[in-house]
Design a protein around this motif. Structure first.
Motif, mmCIF file in Angstrom:
data_model
loop_
_atom_site.group_PDB
_atom_site.id
_atom_site.type_symbol
_atom_site.label_atom_id
_atom_site.label_comp_id
_atom_site.label_asym_id
_atom_site.label_seq_id
_atom_site.Cartn_x
_atom_site.Cartn_y
_atom_site.Cartn_z
ATOM 1 N N ARG A 138 0.852 -1.182 0.000
ATOM 2 C CA ARG A 138 0.000 0.000 0.000
ATOM 3 C C ARG A 138 0.894 1.240 0.000
ATOM 4 N NH1 ARG A 138 -5.017 -0.235 4.048
ATOM 5 N NH2 ARG A 138 -5.076 -2.229 2.908
ATOM 6 N N GLU A 139 0.533 2.229 -0.810
ATOM 7 C CA GLU A 139 1.350 3.440 -0.902
ATOM 8 C C GLU A 139 0.516 4.678 -0.634
ATOM 9 O OE1 GLU A 139 2.937 3.829 -4.851
ATOM 10 O OE2 GLU A 139 1.004 4.350 -5.715
ATOM 11 N N GLY A 140 1.185 5.704 -0.151
ATOM 12 C CA GLY A 140 0.512 6.944 0.147
ATOM 13 C C GLY A 140 0.224 7.755 -1.087
ATOM 14 N N VAL A 141 -0.926 8.411 -1.093
ATOM 15 C CA VAL A 141 -1.313 9.309 -2.168
ATOM 16 C C VAL A 141 -1.207 10.750 -1.687
ATOM 17 C CG1 VAL A 141 -3.214 10.059 -3.647
ATOM 18 C CG2 VAL A 141 -2.819 7.608 -3.243
ATOM 19 N N GLY A 142 -1.727 10.997 -0.494
ATOM 20 C CA GLY A 142 -1.655 12.340 0.062
ATOM 21 C C GLY A 142 -2.255 12.383 1.447
ATOM 22 N N SER A 143 -2.043 13.503 2.124
ATOM 23 C CA SER A 143 -2.551 13.655 3.479
ATOM 24 C C SER A 143 -3.158 15.026 3.668
ATOM 25 C CB SER A 143 -1.434 13.431 4.501
ATOM 26 O OG SER A 143 -0.449 14.455 4.396
#
Length: 126
Positions: free
Chosen positions: A45-50
């Motif tokens: 799983r990878e981050g897209v944004g916060s």
């Protein structure tokens, strides 16, 4: 654990747009960070944004300039507007939040978040 419900996924052709929603009625002002993540089968799983409740937003390099995160506090909903989609954006998209107040820019790191939605599938065809 906080209930998060994603929606808005679907199939779109390359170059198209989608807007994902994450209903988060249980997220309180004490939970300052929310994030969008994605996962392809067989990959991490990878981050897209916060999104920080103070308005600070961070994006992964892969989506900068194409994706926009926003939040409607009245509706307790986090959004992910995705433009100029490509096949590489095909994934199951999740929203997440973490307990407590976070000082500084919210991380785009899977390990920092402890409440997750069930995900919504985005498929981009070439």
């Amino acid at each position: 654990q906080v209930q998060l419900v994603e929606s808005g996924g679907g199939s779109v052709q390359a170059g198209g747009s989608l807007r994902l929603s994450c209903a988060a009625p249980g997220v309180t002002y004490r939970m300052s960070c929310m994030g969008w993540f994605r996962q392809v089968v067989g990959k991490e799983r990878e981050g897209v944004g916060s999104f920080h409740s103070d308005g600070t937003i961070s994006y992964a390099d892969s989506v900068k300039g194409r994706f926009t995160i926003s939040k409607d506090n009245a509706k307790a909903t986090l959004y992910l507007q995705m433009n100029r989609l490509g096949p590489e954006d095909t994934a199951l998209y999740y929203c997440a939040t973490m307990s407590g107040w976070y000082f500084g820019k919210c991380p785009v790191d899977v390990n920092a978040y402890n409440s997750w939605g069930q995900g919504t599938q985005v498929t981009v065809s070439s």
